[in-house]
Design a protein around this motif. Structure first.
Motif, PDB file in Angstrom:
ATOM      1  N   ASP A 174       0.836  -1.194   0.000  1.00 23.58           N
ATOM      2  CA  ASP A 174       0.000   0.000   0.000  1.00 23.58           C
ATOM      3  C   ASP A 174       0.875   1.249   0.000  1.00 23.58           C
ATOM      4  OD1 ASP A 174      -1.954   1.912   0.310  1.00 23.58           O
ATOM      5  OD2 ASP A 174      -2.468   1.349   2.376  1.00 23.58           O
ATOM      6  N   THR A 175       0.804   2.021  -1.088  1.00 22.38           N
ATOM      7  CA  THR A 175       1.576   3.262  -1.141  1.00 22.38           C
ATOM      8  C   THR A 175       1.003   4.323  -0.213  1.00 22.38           C
ATOM      9  OG1 THR A 175       0.253   4.180  -2.965  1.00 22.38           O
ATOM     10  CG2 THR A 175       2.175   2.825  -3.556  1.00 22.38           C
ATOM     11  N   GLY A 176      -0.248   4.173   0.159  1.00 19.84           N
ATOM     12  CA  GLY A 176      -0.876   5.114   1.073  1.00 19.84           C
ATOM     13  C   GLY A 176      -1.182   6.474   0.466  1.00 19.84           C
ATOM     14  N   VAL A 177      -0.949   6.640  -0.821  1.00 23.48           N
ATOM     15  CA  VAL A 177      -1.182   7.939  -1.458  1.00 23.48           C
ATOM     16  C   VAL A 177      -2.689   8.213  -1.487  1.00 23.48           C
ATOM     17  CG1 VAL A 177      -0.932   9.273  -3.583  1.00 23.48           C
ATOM     18  CG2 VAL A 177       0.906   7.739  -2.839  1.00 23.48           C
ATOM     19  N   PRO A 178      -3.117   9.375  -0.997  1.00 23.50           N
ATOM     20  CA  PRO A 178      -4.556   9.673  -0.960  1.00 23.50           C
ATOM     21  C   PRO A 178      -5.182   9.752  -2.344  1.00 23.50           C
ATOM     22  CG  PRO A 178      -3.318  11.182   0.450  1.00 23.50           C
ATOM     23  CD  PRO A 178      -2.316  10.435  -0.382  1.00 23.50           C
ATOM     24  N   MET A 179      -6.504   9.675  -2.375  1.00 23.67           N
ATOM     25  CA  MET A 179      -7.212   9.812  -3.632  1.00 23.67           C
ATOM     26  C   MET A 179      -6.843  11.146  -4.288  1.00 23.67           C
ATOM     27  SD  MET A 179     -11.279   9.938  -4.573  1.00 23.67           S
ATOM     28  CE  MET A 179     -11.701   8.631  -3.473  1.00 23.67           C
ATOM     29  N   GLY A 180      -6.652  11.085  -5.598  1.00 26.79           N
ATOM     30  CA  GLY A 180      -6.306  12.297  -6.312  1.00 26.79           C
ATOM     31  C   GLY A 180      -4.823  12.477  -6.527  1.00 26.79           C
ATOM     32  N   ASP A 181      -3.995  11.781  -5.727  1.00 28.55           N
ATOM     33  CA  ASP A 181      -2.551  11.715  -5.936  1.00 28.55           C
ATOM     34  C   ASP A 181      -1.808  13.000  -5.589  1.00 28.55           C
ATOM     35  OD1 ASP A 181       0.007  11.050  -6.688  1.00 28.55           O
ATOM     36  OD2 ASP A 181      -0.504  10.427  -8.711  1.00 28.55           O
ATOM     37  N   ALA A 182      -2.149  14.113  -6.214  1.00 27.93           N
ATOM     38  CA  ALA A 182      -1.423  15.370  -5.990  1.00 27.93           C
ATOM     39  C   ALA A 182      -1.503  15.776  -4.521  1.00 27.93           C
ATOM     40  CB  ALA A 182      -1.980  16.472  -6.882  1.00 27.93           C
ATOM     41  N   GLY A 183      -0.380  16.304  -4.010  1.00 30.36           N
ATOM     42  CA  GLY A 183      -0.292  16.496  -2.563  1.00 30.36           C
ATOM     43  C   GLY A 183      -0.208  17.911  -2.061  1.00 30.36           C
ATOM     44  N   ILE A 184      -0.193  18.920  -2.939  1.00 32.97           N
ATOM     45  CA  ILE A 184       0.055  20.290  -2.500  1.00 32.97           C
ATOM     46  C   ILE A 184      -1.108  21.193  -2.895  1.00 32.97           C
ATOM     47  CG2 ILE A 184       1.618  22.268  -2.667  1.00 32.97           C
ATOM     48  CD1 ILE A 184       2.857  19.829  -1.327  1.00 32.97           C
TER      49      ILE A 184
END
Length: 255
Positions: A174-184
């Motif tokens: 599990d990469t744990g990256v939230p839905m939508g991917d972009a973080g900023i």
């Protein structure tokens, strides 16, 4: 006020650290599957669509990677960077959602039940990705999924099997990256910037590769490892890499 670039790097580091803290056992389990396949003269196929294909291609031949990983690189799945014209983004968006195309891809490869399949997919829910996952399982192969469980679990499957990659895989990282991917987030801008899933998927892939090599060495089996030719030892590196290519060809000829 901190710079946006610092915020981005901080986000990537935070997400990588979470993977390092929580996914170690899953990465080791994936490496066990890979090492067993490679030590038994089989292959570990790697696959991804879109940006997931970058992580799949990094598994071999890349400096520091082990011979035995075998990327499936389908041009229709990776050429969306053109955006317009032949092999553009709209064609990619259409075809990666068409069930059955992954079956055609697998039919062009000689699969063995002793092989393994490693799939990189942030969402883990699109048709071609799941074709490959279902097809690999049908061939008796062990399936490893590198995916975002938070994203995938919040979105329905787009395949008739009704499942997502994390529900099909024998081992899930599990990469744990939230839905939508972009973080900023930027004040005044509706959509987030700074995607992180590709960087994290590639890092996970290299961790699996390294752990696979360690397992093989501990069990008395020397892995064939790719070496960088961009050093003063180019001749030695070329000789080693030619050995690696010959080893891959030997495995392919056995099929």
């Amino acid at each position: 006020m901190g710079s946006i670039s610092s915020d981005y790097f901080g986000t990537v580091i935070e997400r990588l650290q979470k993977v390092a803290d929580t996914q170690g056992p899953a990465i080791e389990a994936a490496a066990e599957i890979c090492a067993e396949a490679i030590m038994n003269d089989k292959l570990v196929f790697t696959f991804g669509t879109g940006h997931g294909s970058f992580a799949a291609m990094e598994m071999f031949p890349r400096t520091g990677t082990v011979t035995g990983f075998r990327p499936i690189v389908e041009s229709t799945m990776i050429s969306f960077h053109r955006v317009l014209g032949d092999g553009g983004a709209r064609q990619y968006r259409f075809i990666h959602g068409r069930e059955g195309y992954g079956d055609a891809i697998l039919s062009s490869h000689q699969l063995d039940p002793g092989d393994a399949m490693l799939i990189f997919s942030h969402s883990g829910l699109n048709a071609v990705t799941l074709d490959i996952a279902v097809g690999a399982k049908a061939h008796g192969m062990k399936l490893i999924g590198v995916t975002s469980v938070p994203h995938s679990s919040s979105t329905p499957s787009r395949h008739s099997c009704g499942k997502r990659l994390f529900e099909l895989a024998d081992v899930v990282i599990d990469t744990g990256v939230p839905m939508g991917d972009a973080g900023i987030s930027i004040d005044g801008l509706k959509y987030r910037v700074g995607a992180t899933s590709t960087s994290i998927a590639i890092a996970v892939g290299q961790a699996i590769n390294a752990a696979t090599a360690e397992i093989m060495v501990k069990r008395g089996c020397e892995p064939f490892v790719m070496v960088s030719p961009n050093t003063a030892e180019k001749a030695e590196a070329d000789q080693q890499n030619d050995r690696n290519y010959a080893e891959l060809w030997r495995r392919l000829k056995m099929r």
